[in-house]
Design a protein around this motif. Structure first.
Motif, short mmCIF file in Angstrom:
data_model
loop_
_atom_site.label_atom_id
_atom_site.label_comp_id
_atom_site.label_asym_id
_atom_site.label_seq_id
_atom_site.Cartn_x
_atom_site.Cartn_y
_atom_site.Cartn_z
N GLU A 5 0.84 -1.20 0.00
CA GLU A 5 0.00 0.00 0.00
C GLU A 5 0.87 1.25 0.00
O GLU A 5 0.56 2.24 -0.68
CB GLU A 5 -0.92 -0.01 1.21
N ALA A 6 1.96 1.22 0.77
CA ALA A 6 2.89 2.35 0.80
C ALA A 6 3.52 2.58 -0.57
O ALA A 6 3.71 3.71 -1.00
CB ALA A 6 3.98 2.10 1.84
N LEU A 7 3.84 1.49 -1.27
CA LEU A 7 4.40 1.59 -2.61
C LEU A 7 3.43 2.25 -3.57
O LEU A 7 3.80 3.13 -4.36
CB LEU A 7 4.77 0.19 -3.12
N ILE A 8 2.16 1.87 -3.47
CA ILE A 8 1.14 2.42 -4.36
C ILE A 8 0.94 3.91 -4.09
O ILE A 8 0.91 4.74 -5.01
CB ILE A 8 -0.20 1.67 -4.18
N ILE A 9 0.81 4.28 -2.81
CA ILE A 9 0.61 5.68 -2.46
C ILE A 9 1.83 6.51 -2.86
O ILE A 9 1.70 7.62 -3.37
CB ILE A 9 0.33 5.82 -0.94
N GLY A 10 3.04 5.98 -2.64
CA GLY A 10 4.25 6.67 -3.06
C GLY A 10 4.29 6.88 -4.55
O GLY A 10 4.66 7.96 -5.04
N PHE A 11 3.88 5.86 -5.31
CA PHE A 11 3.83 5.97 -6.77
C PHE A 11 2.85 7.05 -7.21
O PHE A 11 3.18 7.91 -8.04
CB PHE A 11 3.44 4.63 -7.38
N VAL A 12 1.64 7.02 -6.63
CA VAL A 12 0.61 8.00 -7.01
C VAL A 12 1.07 9.42 -6.70
O VAL A 12 0.95 10.33 -7.52
CB VAL A 12 -0.72 7.68 -6.29
#
Length: 286
Positions: A5-12
């Motif tokens: 989830e952290a990876l996704i939010i960081g990407f966005v």
């Protein structure tokens, strides 16, 4: 929050921060679609994401920033006239920053709870798309370079950027439109927009730090993944936008924003969105 989830939010956050597609809108949409939240009561995660974006633009423009700082210092200390333009340029960036914070706070106070609605975010995304069409096909007269920017221009660019307090209105897009309507060349408007992001993101990060009491319970792994993801993809976003502007292909982003705005309007309508104040601490949040 898990590391994925952290990876996704960081990407966005990273990929949308400097592209003209509104990072705030994309974070809210990601939260809604995926059922996750990047907010934490201590603000640690939000501060980390902002710092990653700030670091990305500092790294990308490091040579130009060092040159501006050196020339500004030379003018202040030695009054060397050949560095006067760089000194003046830095002052203009500061003026735009002050105007952005002042007008942005006024807009927040005026809009109130209306700013927390997905229908407004959808409409703002569509408006952002229309703005980008104007940039590409508006026929603006490009007559001003860096040395031609006036104090009045700097104020109006600050006003244009402040409109991005509305989730869905892109900071990069509104700043580009505002600068080009004033006659700045596209490349110069883009440069001004990127450099202006530095004091803006720095200011927002400092405001958040004033509300930071304790560290978040989020794991070190998740925080590290989010930071690295946001940093890498923010760098990618900067390179991408510069390339698209040079090749006159901002219309792609325009189509994307308009399509996304329509989808958000259809699927989420009048649902509330978890938007917090962008410019001042309120109840431990910003």
């Amino acid at each position: 929050m898990t590391w994925l989830e952290a990876l996704i939010i960081g990407f966005v956050q990273g990929i949308s921060e400097f592209l003209p597609i509104s990072s705030s809108a994309h974070l809210l949409i990601a939260e809604r679609v995926l059922g996750i939240s990047y907010h934490d009561p201590t603000l640690t995660f939000e501060i980390l994401l902002h710092f990653a974006s700030l670091l990305a633009v500092l790294v990308y423009f490091r040579k130009e920033l060092l040159n501006l700082a050196e020339n500004t210092l030379k003018y202040v200390l030695k009054r060397e006239n050949e560095h006067k333009n760089d000194f003046r340029f830095v002052l203009l960036l500061l003026i735009s920053t002050v105007v952005t914070f002042a007008v942005g706070k006024m807009l927040e106070n005026t809009l109130g709870s209306g700013i927390t609605n997905f229908s407004l975010i959808a409409a703002a995304l569509i408006i952002t798309g229309i703005f980008l069409v104007f940039i590409e096909h508006g026929g603006f007269k490009e007559r001003k370079a860096q040395g031609d920017i006036s104090i009045r221009d700097a104020c109006w660019i600050g006003v244009a950027q402040a409109i991005a307090v509305i989730p869905g209105i892109s900071r990069a897009g509104s700043t580009l439109v505002g600068a080009m309507m004033l006659g700045l060349k596209k490349e110069e408007a883009l440069r001004y927009s990127f450099l202006l992001s530095i004091p803006i993101i720095s200011g927002l990060t400092l405001l958040k730090l004033t509300s930071l009491d304790t560290l978040a319970d989020t794991s070190i792994l998740s925080l590290g993944v989010a930071f690295a993801s946001a940093f890498v993809f923010a760098l990618a976003g900067i390179r991408w936008l510069i390339s698209m502007v040079q090749r006159t292909r901002l219309s792609y982003f325009a189509v994307y924003c308009i399509a996304l705005g329509i989808l958000v309007w259809v699927f989420y309508g009048n649902e509330p969105a978890a938007v917090s104040s962008a410019f001042m601490p309120q109840g431990g949040r910003i």
